[in-house]
Design a protein around this motif. Structure first.
Motif, PDB file in Angstrom:
ATOM      1  N   GLU A 257      -8.859 -18.433  -7.942  1.00 32.56           N
ATOM      2  CA  GLU A 257      -8.563 -17.181  -7.270  1.00 32.56           C
ATOM      3  C   GLU A 257      -7.568 -17.432  -6.138  1.00 32.56           C
ATOM      4  OE1 GLU A 257     -11.012 -13.476  -5.230  1.00 32.56           O
ATOM      5  OE2 GLU A 257     -12.045 -15.284  -5.885  1.00 32.56           O
ATOM      6  N   GLY A 258      -6.545 -16.546  -6.058  1.00 30.89           N
ATOM      7  CA  GLY A 258      -5.497 -16.699  -5.054  1.00 30.89           C
ATOM      8  C   GLY A 258      -4.270 -17.424  -5.556  1.00 30.89           C
ATOM      9  N   TYR A 259      -4.346 -17.891  -6.801  1.00 33.76           N
ATOM     10  CA  TYR A 259      -3.219 -18.622  -7.395  1.00 33.76           C
ATOM     11  C   TYR A 259      -2.896 -17.980  -8.714  1.00 33.76           C
ATOM     12  CZ  TYR A 259      -4.255 -22.190  -3.893  1.00 33.76           C
ATOM     13  OH  TYR A 259      -4.478 -22.844  -2.716  1.00 33.76           O
ATOM     14  N   THR A 260      -1.589 -18.026  -9.047  1.00 36.08           N
ATOM     15  CA  THR A 260      -1.129 -17.459 -10.297  1.00 36.08           C
ATOM     16  C   THR A 260      -0.620 -18.570 -11.196  1.00 36.08           C
ATOM     17  OG1 THR A 260       0.317 -15.810 -11.306  1.00 36.08           O
ATOM     18  CG2 THR A 260       1.225 -17.030  -9.456  1.00 36.08           C
ATOM     19  N   GLU A 261      -0.725 -18.302 -12.495  1.00 36.78           N
ATOM     20  CA  GLU A 261      -0.361 -19.308 -13.472  1.00 36.78           C
ATOM     21  C   GLU A 261       1.139 -19.281 -13.717  1.00 36.78           C
ATOM     22  OE1 GLU A 261      -2.454 -16.902 -14.031  1.00 36.78           O
ATOM     23  OE2 GLU A 261      -4.474 -17.721 -14.297  1.00 36.78           O
ATOM     24  N   VAL A 262       1.732 -20.417 -13.754  1.00 37.61           N
ATOM     25  CA  VAL A 262       3.136 -20.594 -14.173  1.00 37.61           C
ATOM     26  C   VAL A 262       3.080 -21.398 -15.454  1.00 37.61           C
ATOM     27  CG1 VAL A 262       5.405 -21.486 -13.576  1.00 37.61           C
ATOM     28  CG2 VAL A 262       3.959 -20.476 -11.809  1.00 37.61           C
ATOM     29  N   MET A 263       3.516 -20.774 -16.564  1.00 34.60           N
ATOM     30  CA  MET A 263       3.368 -21.375 -17.880  1.00 34.60           C
ATOM     31  C   MET A 263       4.692 -21.957 -18.341  1.00 34.60           C
ATOM     32  SD  MET A 263       0.244 -20.383 -18.032  1.00 34.60           S
ATOM     33  CE  MET A 263      -0.278 -20.791 -19.695  1.00 34.60           C
ATOM     34  N   THR A 264       4.597 -22.964 -19.180  1.00 30.12           N
ATOM     35  CA  THR A 264       5.782 -23.523 -19.822  1.00 30.12           C
ATOM     36  C   THR A 264       6.159 -22.635 -20.994  1.00 30.12           C
ATOM     37  OG1 THR A 264       4.456 -24.933 -21.249  1.00 30.12           O
ATOM     38  CG2 THR A 264       5.074 -25.816 -19.087  1.00 30.12           C
TER      39      THR A 264
ATOM     40  N   ILE B 291       0.223 -16.832  -4.468  1.00 29.61           N
ATOM     41  CA  ILE B 291       0.918 -15.550  -4.570  1.00 29.61           C
ATOM     42  C   ILE B 291       0.682 -14.779  -3.290  1.00 29.61           C
ATOM     43  CG2 ILE B 291       0.714 -15.439  -7.066  1.00 29.61           C
ATOM     44  CD1 ILE B 291      -1.608 -13.566  -6.764  1.00 29.61           C
ATOM     45  N   PRO B 292       1.681 -13.890  -2.924  1.00 25.64           N
ATOM     46  CA  PRO B 292       1.462 -13.083  -1.720  1.00 25.64           C
ATOM     47  C   PRO B 292       0.304 -12.113  -1.925  1.00 25.64           C
ATOM     48  CG  PRO B 292       3.384 -12.324  -2.919  1.00 25.64           C
ATOM     49  CD  PRO B 292       2.977 -13.619  -3.578  1.00 25.64           C
ATOM     50  N   VAL B 293      -0.348 -11.838  -0.822  1.00 24.48           N
ATOM     51  CA  VAL B 293      -1.532 -10.978  -0.877  1.00 24.48           C
ATOM     52  C   VAL B 293      -1.185  -9.636  -0.262  1.00 24.48           C
ATOM     53  CG1 VAL B 293      -3.894 -10.696  -0.115  1.00 24.48           C
ATOM     54  CG2 VAL B 293      -3.058 -12.963  -0.756  1.00 24.48           C
ATOM     55  N   LEU B 294      -1.426  -8.570  -0.996  1.00 25.92           N
ATOM     56  CA  LEU B 294      -1.257  -7.216  -0.484  1.00 25.92           C
ATOM     57  C   LEU B 294      -2.638  -6.675  -0.156  1.00 25.92           C
ATOM     58  CD1 LEU B 294       0.426  -4.699   0.097  1.00 25.92           C
ATOM     59  CD2 LEU B 294       0.160  -4.071  -2.307  1.00 25.92           C
ATOM     60  N   GLU B 295      -2.893  -6.580   1.155  1.00 26.07           N
ATOM     61  CA  GLU B 295      -4.214  -6.115   1.565  1.00 26.07           C
ATOM     62  C   GLU B 295      -4.202  -4.597   1.698  1.00 26.07           C
ATOM     63  OE1 GLU B 295      -5.521  -8.100   5.013  1.00 26.07           O
ATOM     64  OE2 GLU B 295      -5.672 -10.067   4.028  1.00 26.07           O
ATOM     65  N   ILE B 296      -5.116  -3.951   1.017  1.00 32.40           N
ATOM     66  CA  ILE B 296      -5.219  -2.495   1.002  1.00 32.40           C
ATOM     67  C   ILE B 296      -6.540  -2.126   1.658  1.00 32.40           C
ATOM     68  CG2 ILE B 296      -5.249  -0.423  -0.429  1.00 32.40           C
ATOM     69  CD1 ILE B 296      -3.794  -2.068  -2.561  1.00 32.40           C
ATOM     70  N   PRO B 297      -6.469  -1.531   2.881  1.00 27.84           N
ATOM     71  CA  PRO B 297      -7.747  -1.162   3.536  1.00 27.84           C
ATOM     72  C   PRO B 297      -8.463  -0.075   2.738  1.00 27.84           C
ATOM     73  CG  PRO B 297      -5.903  -1.095   5.076  1.00 27.84           C
ATOM     74  CD  PRO B 297      -5.321  -1.218   3.714  1.00 27.84           C
ATOM     75  N   THR B 298      -9.768  -0.127   2.746  1.00 28.54           N
ATOM     76  CA  THR B 298     -10.587   0.884   2.095  1.00 28.54           C
ATOM     77  C   THR B 298     -11.451   1.575   3.121  1.00 28.54           C
ATOM     78  OG1 THR B 298     -12.319  -0.740   1.645  1.00 28.54           O
ATOM     79  CG2 THR B 298     -10.663  -0.388  -0.071  1.00 28.54           C
ATOM     80  N   ALA B 299     -11.819   2.821   2.809  1.00 27.67           N
ATOM     81  CA  ALA B 299     -12.603   3.614   3.762  1.00 27.67           C
ATOM     82  C   ALA B 299     -13.983   2.996   3.943  1.00 27.67           C
ATOM     83  CB  ALA B 299     -12.743   5.042   3.241  1.00 27.67           C
ATOM     84  N   GLY B 300     -14.420   3.045   5.176  1.00 29.47           N
ATOM     85  CA  GLY B 300     -15.764   2.569   5.479  1.00 29.47           C
ATOM     86  C   GLY B 300     -15.847   1.080   5.637  1.00 29.47           C
ATOM     87  N   ASP B 301     -14.762   0.379   5.642  1.00 31.51           N
ATOM     88  CA  ASP B 301     -14.799  -1.074   5.774  1.00 31.51           C
ATOM     89  C   ASP B 301     -13.833  -1.473   6.860  1.00 31.51           C
ATOM     90  OD1 ASP B 301     -15.255  -3.691   5.510  1.00 31.51           O
ATOM     91  OD2 ASP B 301     -14.550  -3.878   3.435  1.00 31.51           O
TER      92      ASP B 301
ATOM     93  N   PHE C  24      -4.914  -9.133  -5.904  1.00 36.14           N
ATOM     94  CA  PHE C  24      -3.702  -9.952  -5.972  1.00 36.14           C
ATOM     95  C   PHE C  24      -2.751  -9.321  -6.966  1.00 36.14           C
ATOM     96  CE2 PHE C  24      -6.871 -12.903  -4.422  1.00 36.14           C
ATOM     97  CZ  PHE C  24      -6.180 -13.579  -3.427  1.00 36.14           C
ATOM     98  N   LEU C  25      -1.536  -8.997  -6.480  1.00 35.71           N
ATOM     99  CA  LEU C  25      -0.514  -8.427  -7.363  1.00 35.71           C
ATOM    100  C   LEU C  25       0.302  -9.578  -7.945  1.00 35.71           C
ATOM    101  CD1 LEU C  25       0.639  -5.422  -5.153  1.00 35.71           C
ATOM    102  CD2 LEU C  25      -1.095  -5.490  -6.922  1.00 35.71           C
ATOM    103  N   GLN C  26       0.135  -9.829  -9.219  1.00 37.86           N
ATOM    104  CA  GLN C  26       0.792 -10.949  -9.879  1.00 37.86           C
ATOM    105  C   GLN C  26       1.920 -10.414 -10.762  1.00 37.86           C
ATOM    106  OE1 GLN C  26      -2.020 -13.347 -11.912  1.00 37.86           O
ATOM    107  NE2 GLN C  26      -3.439 -13.507 -10.190  1.00 37.86           N
ATOM    108  N   PRO C  27       3.188 -10.580 -10.341  1.00 35.10           N
ATOM    109  CA  PRO C  27       4.292 -10.054 -11.156  1.00 35.10           C
ATOM    110  C   PRO C  27       4.560 -10.883 -12.395  1.00 35.10           C
ATOM    111  CG  PRO C  27       5.138 -11.162  -9.219  1.00 35.10           C
ATOM    112  CD  PRO C  27       3.661 -11.178  -9.081  1.00 35.10           C
ATOM    113  N   PHE C  28       4.107 -12.137 -12.397  1.00 37.95           N
ATOM    114  CA  PHE C  28       4.412 -13.025 -13.517  1.00 37.95           C
ATOM    115  C   PHE C  28       3.169 -13.196 -14.391  1.00 37.95           C
ATOM    116  CE2 PHE C  28       7.294 -14.254 -10.112  1.00 37.95           C
ATOM    117  CZ  PHE C  28       8.528 -14.166 -10.751  1.00 37.95           C
TER     118      PHE C  28
END
Length: 1684
Positions: free
Chosen positions: A1564-1571, A1582-1592, A1621-1625
């Motif tokens: 978790e927190g890492y994305t796969e780079v495949m051959t 990978i960069p982390v996009l934190e999205i706040p949620t209500a009540g937290d 985690f938004l993984q573009p690859f």
């Protein structure tokens, strides 16, 4: 030819493959050619065929019989041909010899059944059946056996036909089941043991046990032990390699001197037995005693001492004391004949062993003192018994009619008790059932059941009748229940009737009911009270003529008018009175006969004219006062009716219609204010002509009124009262007062003994006034006031004699007086008094205190003094140090005798049977040596003044020379006193267990008349008491007697048992209208639920769809089709439309009033609504017709239409007619007097048929509540158009009535549940502990029926027993095994028996208490009387590999699948594991052991695989039993889950792991780079996009990549919380599809923003002005929409 040549060519040739193939080809074609020739060239063949052998026939039984069969020649195709076509030389025999079986052969021959062979799978017997791959329940198999007919005497085989003659041959095969193999199941390993050495290299062990053995070829058990080496540390100095080891004790051996003595004794015994003479026996005993004395040490000194002692005794008192002592010692020595205690010795071997297990020299074992190698023992002897005695006489000395048998008994005596571990004694007594034999054996006393007379039949009301019967329930009838009492009596010696035995003063007295063996008679039965039939009378007849009271005596001028009614149904039971049947009215001018006007004849004009005035002659008949036709001469004095004047209209006269009939009289009598009237009317049919004809009368002359029922309203009748009680008639002579009547006796009809008389009151009553003088009523009709009757015989009360007093309780404690209790006796009322008989006594039950009984019988063991301590013979111990001194360990014995509790001697067999196990006969002892310190035993502790205060002490003293030895005075080693604090006993009581049932106080039964019990009428509700046990604990939380807490053992609390409430219904509703307004129907009334039953009340009859109880009552009703009738007033005067003033004729209208009125007996009375009358039958209220002119023919009104002929047909017609009233004038004719019309179906022509109504509900008599009744239904006449019409239409057609109008029915009687009395309270279910309960029970004598009160669900009640501590003897744990004097080898372990008391929870073994509390208990442990306090054991030597002790037996386990028992029984197992101490000795370890045994009440266990969470590429997999125990084995190997998973290639990249799919992924927190070939190349952050949620407060972060669901987030490194985690690859390193979508959306948004900016910034153009058309104003109507 070809076959022969090919065969010849093959012989001796061994060519190559080609030659072989060629030969095979030639062979194939040769065979084919031969088959072809056979089919085409052979001729048809004929063969012999035979039928079955017939029955064996012969003149004698046995092997001389013969049997035959049919033999015929047949073609191969099956048809029969001549015998000549078959070869005669091959003809089978048609006759053979046989064994002729007779009936008596059944005793000589029988089937011999062999054992069933092993079960063979079906797949092995049948080649085509495949064997299952996976076994689920087992494999089906077949097992066979051999069956043959044999001769019973010698087992020689015989023909099966002999045995088949008597019994079919038993089956040879049967199906069987081969169970699936069951592998061995073992438990989990225990923890590792400590290291076997404290230094150097040792071993650690962990063990497991066998839980289920391998069955049916399952896998063997795995190793129960695992080893691993351990090395705590290096050893300091040299490690000891040798150990001293002791062997087991050898057999017990007696000394050589005793062996010689025993040999001599046995020789003397054999000689004495051979001679069998008492004198020689005595001589042998003397020699035996002499030899014993010679072999004793210091025998001379003993003799001298006794001689000296005898010489010193001078005074008689001392001599008497010595004599008593010798007698007592002689009695004590009687026990010597039962056990011969020979003290011997046994030895053991002492060796030195190396750590490897090899023996070594004793010198290598450096130990200061060697172990003792000898010890005293008791020479074992088995139990010896005498021969069986002769069988005793049969215990039953009479012939028992009930078949109960007596017993033969025989006994044998113990001649030698087992000692030293010898074989125990078998049973000393045997018994067999027997019956007395011989002549003159009297019959045993027999007991029979007797019953009291049945109680009166008791009837309970139905729920639907509860309101109607609420006021009076005494006269109820119908079905009910009656009860009686059953008791047991001794059967009379001579046959006598039940009644005579009851009436005799010596009637059988009640005995214990257990003495009667048969099924007791019923105590309840259903009964029936016949319902009284009320008197039914007919309707009143019409009032008769005024007649004399007696036509024979006409001297008085007083007369009466009478009306009468008849009895339709005679009354039965009840009051038996009918209402008066005659009513009378006084009248004047009586006459016994009078003329009755039958009818008037036609009007005849006078002077033979055609028209004009005339007369109508009456037709009369002479009738009497009852209206019967009599001779005309009897009316000679009566006034004959005169002719009536009339007129036939002429052509010019006024025409009047005939008079209508007289209406019914308006009143039944005439008085001051009332007067009876009748009316009749007529109408004008045609007017007269001018002056020529008679004039029409005025309207008043068209009606006539006359008086009727002019007699006064004074009606008299005789009224009778009920018949009085039957009293004795003294006027009847005594000779005529005795009446014979059948059925005398108990339970039969009453007997009548004399004639009596009954009287009643008769008075004259005026209706609506009351009693008047008798002269007002006709004397001749006066009812009788006296009648004879039968007086029933007097019945005295019959009571049984008192029963014997119940025995006093015989259970009492040893040595104490029996408890003071009560004994009672009773007598039973057999017959209640009646008709003034003698009353029953008031006292039926007596009770008194039991007398104090003597000591309870019993037996006890008496132990005598221990003998002197015997040592091992000196010859054995002479080489040991200190052998010159007579001291050391030894063995001593004692004598045990049997005594009564009062001290008297008794045979030992009595104690063996009743007094428990025999006390110990031997014990080890110690003879003190010269330097030993001798002390007395400890005294008892001194008493304490009070609890928790002070101390208590016990003491002992030095004995003999020990008092002077210094080492013995050391109080540290030999303390002479001990002190302890006084016990501090504190007790507290607390409740335990549940509350008992609520128990009503005794005496709740309702007693019937004069003490007779009414079965089942017990008080079932009200205030009672419930109980809860209390328990008393001491300060150590140990259970003690409840008296210590000053408690009775329980607490009680008042409770309420709610009374049952029956279902309550409403009052009856009003009757509904009849379902038919015309004809037969039904009417209904109902009751509704007011209150549901509860607490066991009587249930509601039924529930409808809304869950409401509803009771219906349906009865038939008859709606009279003429109950509402149209009543038409007379026609009005004609109103002519075209008035001819001269002639008053022509077309006109005539009207009348038509009303619907209720029709009564006296005619139409009150007007009602028109809709109640039939509209089809409504008369016309107006009619148009031509009013006849003068000289016209005048016709009467049209008569009714004739009926159309049936069946209806269009070709048929109906007609109506009219007759001329006035003839026409000259030149005129009458119109047609007949009118016809066509018959049309359902218009003027109808078919009629019967229709049957539904059955009514079951109708009972007035006071009946249930039983047999009747139900009715009615016939209804229905027209073809569906309309109900009067029944007369169907009756006139004579239609067939094929239905039954009445039927019997039964209303189920409401029988309340009848329960027996409560039984006595049982003994406590547990003699001690917290779970003890007292129970009492009752049974259902009569189940409820109908809507009677149901049975209570509580048929048993309990209350707690006072809590008593459960003292019991229990073993203390074994001491560690200890080999005395050596490091290892054979040793002993010990345990003690102590007194324990559990706390009652059942969870612990209890606490140890003083042994005194178990003093009254037999010393047994878990029911085993043999107490084992020591046993041999083995102490393993250092380095030795050994077996552990046996484990406890495993739980009993069944062979089952999915909870279903397969029927192979239950088994339990125990095992012994191996323990090793040296790694070098592992090869010398013994084999592990396990053993199984069958058991009962096994459990079904299921086994299934369990898995843990994945951890990386592995997870834990184990097998678990259904009770939660983790095991090895039992689970099917085919279903074992995968425990490891691996990826290829391995996931060796940082932050990578193997996923469940078998490919490498990133944490978790890492994305796969495949051959390019799809293999993981690296894991990148990978960069982390934190999205706040209500009540937290913190942002939740989520990822699009699914995590392993079995792996929690917290276990993944680097992150905490939830993350996206938004993984573009993707895994292949390429951009994912959603990236392109987001980019396109961003581009469109950018274009939109640019466009809007451009439009906003652009300068607008100036608008052009133009003419706007005027528009209508637009009005917006707000419709409530918020968007506006």
């Amino acid at each position: 030819m070809v076959l022969a040549s090919s065969a010849a060519g093959r012989e001796g040739t061994s060519a190559g493959a080609l030659a072989s193939l060629f030969r095979v080809t030639l062979l194939f074609f040769g065979l084919w050619d031969v088959q072809t020739q056979t089919v085409t060239n052979t001729k048809p063949t004929y063969i012999w065929q035979t039928g079955p052998w017939g029955r064996c026939m012969g003149s004698e039984c046995g092997p001389g019989g013969s049997q035959s069969r049919a033999v015929w020649c047949a073609h191969s195709e099956g048809w029969t041909t001549l015998h000549t076509n078959c070869l005669q030389s091959e003809r089978p025999s048609n006759q053979q010899s046989c064994f002729r079986v007779c009936d008596w052969h059944k005793e000589l021959y029988d089937w011999q059944l062999g054992a069933w062979n092993q079960c063979v799978p079906v797949s092995m017997r049948n080649v085509g059946v495949p064997r299952p791959m996976v076994c689920s329940r087992g494999e089906e198999g077949i097992q066979t056996r051999e069956v043959g007919c044999v001769h019973k005497a010698d087992g020689v085989p015989a023909e099966d036909a002999i045995c088949e003659y008597f019994e079919p041959k038993p089956r040879l095969e049967q199906a069987c089941l081969i169970p699936c193999p069951r592998d061995c199941v073992v438990s989990e390993f225990s923890l590792w043991t400590s290291c076997s050495k404290s230094c150097g290299m040792g071993l650690q062990n962990r063990i497991r046990s066998v839980l289920a053995p391998p069955l049916f070829g399952g896998s063997a058990c795995l190793n129960l032990t695992e080893f691993r080496t351990c090395q705590p540390g290096p050893c300091e100095g040299q490690e000891s390699l040798y150990s001293l080891r002791v062997g087991p004790w050898g057999p017990c051996t007696i000394s050589p001197v005793r062996q010689i003595r025993e040999a001599r004794v046995s020789k003397a015994e054999r000689k004495a037995k051979r001679d069998r003479q008492p004198r020689q026996d005595r001589q042998g005993k003397r020699r035996k005693n002499k030899k014993k004395k010679e072999l004793k040490e210091n025998r001379g000194e003993i003799v001298r001492e006794r001689v000296k002692e005898k010489g010193n005794v001078r005074d008689p008192e001392t001599r008497e004391l010595i004599k008593k002592k010798r007698t007592r010692n002689r009695q004590n020595r009687q026990g010597l004949k039962f056990w011969d205690l020979h003290v011997g010795f046994q030895t053991r071997e002492v060796t030195c062993v190396h750590r490897s297990g090899s023996p070594a020299a004793l010198s290598l074992c450096n130990q200061q003192t060697l172990p003792v190698t000898y010890q005293a023992c008791v020479n074992p002897k088995d139990c010896e018994l005498s021969d069986w005695s002769d069988w005793s006489d049969c215990s039953k000395e009479c012939y028992d009619l009930n078949g109960r048998k007596g017993q033969y008994t025989r006994t044998r005596q113990v001649q030698q008790f087992p000692v030293g571990g010898g074989a125990m004694c078998p049973e000393l007594e045997e018994s067999e059932p027997c019956l007395p034999h011989g002549e003159g054996i009297p019959p045993c006393v027999a007991y029979n059941w007797r019953t009291t007379e049945w109680s009166d039949c008791r009837v309970d009301v139905l729920l639907s009748q509860q309101d109607r019967r609420r006021s009076n329930q005494t006269g109820l009838c119908g079905g009910g229940v009656q009860t009686r009492e059953v008791y047991c009596v001794q059967a009379p010696t001579e046959t006598s009737s039940n009644l005579s035995s009851l009436k005799n003063k010596d009637a059988s007295r009640p005995v214990d009911n257990d003495l009667c063996l048969g099924v007791p008679p019923n105590t309840t039965q259903l009964c029936h009270i016949p319902c009284p039939m009320e008197c039914e009378v007919s309707s009143w007849s019409a009032w008769g003529l005024c007649t004399f009271e007696n036509c024979q005596d006409q001297s008085t001028k007083k007369g009466f008018k009478l009306r009468k009614r008849k009895i339709m149904n005679e009354p039965t039971g009840g009051t038996g009175n009918c209402p008066h049947l005659t009513e009378a009215i006084p009248c004047e001018e009586p006459n016994c006969y009078d003329w009755l006007l039958v009818k008037l004849e036609e009007c005849v004009p006078d002077n033979d004219k055609v028209c004009g005035p005339g007369t109508q002659n009456p037709q009369v008949q002479c009738v009497d006062s009852d209206g019967k036709y009599v001779d005309r001469q009897l009316c000679r004095d009566a006034i004959l009716p005169m002719p009536v004047l009339c007129e036939v209209p002429c052509p010019k006269d006024c025409v009047l219609s005939p008079w209508t009939t007289w209406s019914l009289c308006s009143n039944s009598c005439s008085g001051k204010n009332t007067e009876g009237k009748q009316t009749r009317a007529r109408s004008i049919m045609a007017y007269n002509v001018g002056e020529g004809g008679s004039q029409c009368p005025n309207s008043g002359a068209l009606q006539e009124v006359r008086n009727c029922n002019d007699h006064p309203c004074t009606v008299y009748h005789w009224q009778t009262g009920p018949w009085g009680q039957c009293i004795e008639d003294t006027s009847v002579p005594p000779a005529n007062s005795s009446l014979s009547h059948s059925g005398a006796g108990v339970g039969t009809n009453e007997a009548f003994c004399s004639v009596g008389m009954q009287t009643r009151k008769v008075i004259c009553v005026r209706v609506n006034v009351g009693q008047v003088p008798p002269k007002k009523c006709p004397e001749s009709l006066r009812p009788e006031t006296v009648r004879p009757c039968l007086l029933p015989c007097k019945r005295d009360c019959i009571v049984t004699p008192y029963s014997d007093w119940t025995p006093c309780p015989s259970s009492c404690q040893t040595g104490s007086l029996c408890h003071q209790k009560k004994q009672s006796r009773k007598r039973i009322i057999v017959q209640l008094p009646a008709n003034g008989g003698q009353d029953c006594p008031e006292v039926l039950f007596q009770e008194k205190e039991c007398d104090a009984s003597s000591f309870c019988p019993g037996y006890r063991w008496k132990t005598h003094k221990w003998r002197r301590c015997q040592l091992v013979p000196w010859t054995i111990r002479q080489d040991t140090p200190g052998a010159q001194e007579t001291c050391g360990p030894g063995l001593q014995g004692r004598v045990v005798s049997c005594k009564k509790l009062d001290g008297g001697p008794v045979d030992v067999s009595a104690c063996l049977k009743f007094a428990g196990p025999m006390p110990q006969l031997t014990q080890y002892c110690q003879l003190p040596c010269q330097n030993d310190c001798q002390l007395t035993n400890w005294s008892k502790f001194s008493s304490c003044a009070a609890d928790c205060v002070g101390v208590r002490t016990r003491k002992r003293m030095l004995v003999g020379k020990s008092k002077k030895r210094e080492q013995c005075k050391n109080t540290q080693m030999y303390p002479l006193s001990e002190t302890q604090y006084c016990p501090c006993n504190k007790y507290n009581a607390q409740p335990v267990g549940n509350w008992s049932d609520c128990i009503l106080p005794e005496g709740g039964r309702v007693e019937g008349l004069l003490g007779m019990k009414v079965q089942g009428d017990t008080k079932e509700c009200g205030q009672g008491y419930r109980y809860q046990a209390t328990v008393c604990y001491d300060q150590d939380n140990r259970l003690v007697e409840t008296s210590r807490c000053n408690s009775h053992g329980y607490i009680e609390e008042a409770c309420i048992i709610p009374c049952p409430s029956d279902c309550k219904l409403s009052e009856w509703s009003n009757w509904s209208r009849c379902s038919k307004s015309c004809g037969s129907g039904v009417k209904v009334r109902s009751k509704w639920l007011r209150e549901k039953p509860y607490n066991g009340g009587r249930p509601c009859p039924k529930l409808d769809h809304v869950n409401q109880a509803q009771v219906y009552e349906v009865v038939p009703c008859l709606s009279d089709c003429s109950q509402y009738v149209w009543v038409a007033e007379p026609w009005s005067v004609w109103r002519v439309s075209n008035v001819d003033l001269k002639e008053n004729c022509g077309d006109g209208v005539q009207t009348r009033k038509v009303r619907c009125m209720q029709n009564t007996v006296n005619g139409p009375s009150d007007p009602v609504e028109d809709y109640l009358c039939d509209p089809e039958e409504m008369p016309l209220g107006a009619r148009e017709r031509k009013l006849p002119c003068p000289e016209d023919c005048v016709l009467t009104d049209w008569g009714p239409w004739s009926r159309c002929p049936l069946p209806c047909n269009v070709n048929s017609t109906r007609q109506r007619t009219a007759s001329p009233i006035r003839q026409p004038g000259e030149g005129k004719q009458c119109p047609p007097t007949t009118e016809k019309e066509q018959c049309t179906m359902n218009t003027n022509c109808f078919h009629y048929s019967y229709n049957i109504t539904d059955w009514s509900t079951c109708q009972l008599s007035e006071r009946a509540v249930c039983g047999v009744g009747f139900k009715t239904r009615m016939l209804d006449c229905v027209r073809s158009d569906g309309k109900s019409v009067d029944i007369k239409f169907c009756e006139e057609l004579g239609l067939d009535k094929k239905w039954q109008m009445n039927a019997s029915c039964v209303v189920e009687c409401p029988i309340n549940c009848q329960l027996s009395d409560w039984s006595s309270w049982t003994d406590c279910s547990h003699t001690c502990g917290l779970a003890g309960k007292l129970w009492r029970r009752r049974t259902v004598i009569q189940a409820s029926q109908g809507d009677g009160r149901p049975c209570s669900s509580q048929l048993e009640q309990w209350k707690p027993c006072p809590v008593k501590p459960c003292y019991s003897w229990r073993y203390i744990a074994w001491s560690p095994c200890k080999s005395e004097g050596a490091l290892c080898g054979e040793g002993l372990r010990f345990r003690n028996v102590s007194c324990f008391v559990p706390d009652g929870s059942g969870k612990d073994q209890g606490s140890m208490v003083d042994e005194e509390l178990c003093g009254d208990l037999e010393q047994t442990v878990d029911g085993d009387k043999q107490i084992i306090l020591q046993e041999s054991c083995t102490v393993p030597c250092p380095g030795e590999c050994y077996l552990m002790d046996w484990t406890a037996w495993s739980p009993c386990q069944l062979s089952c699948i999915s909870g279903d028992d397969l029927g192979f029984g239950s088994v339990q197992v125990r095992s012994r594991a191996v323990v090793a101490q040296e790694p070098e000795n592992l090869l010398q370890c013994p084999e592990q052991e396990w053993e199984a045994r069958p058991c009962t009440e096994g459990q079904c266990y299921e086994y299934k695989w369990m898995t843990g969470a994945w951890k990386g590429s592995s997870r834990q997999v184990w097998c678990q039993r259904s009770d939660g125990l983790n095991v090895t084995g039992g689970c099917p190997l085919t279903g074992e889950p995968v425990a490891d998973r691996s990826c290829d290639p391995a996931c060796d990249k940082p932050r990578s792991y193997c996923t469940e799919a078998g490919i490498c992924g990133c944490e978790e927190g890492y994305t796969e780079v495949m051959t390019s070939d799809g293999v993981l190349d690296q894991c990148t952050v990978i960069p982390v996009l934190e999205i706040p949620t209500a009540g937290d407060s913190k942002a939740d972060v989520k990822t699009i990549r699914a995590l392993n669901p079995t792996q929690p987030t917290a276990n993944l490194p680097g992150r905490s919380g939830r993350t996206w985690f938004l993984q573009p690859f993707g895994p292949d390193g390429k951009l994912k599809t959603w990236v392109y979508g987001v980019a396109a959306g961003a581009f469109v948004l950018l274009v939109f923003i640019v466009s809007m900016t451009y439009l906003a910034c652009k300068k607008p153009k100036k608008p052009q002005r133009r003419q706007m058309n005027r528009l209508k104003p637009l009005t917006l109507a707000y419709d409530g929409d918020a968007d506006m």
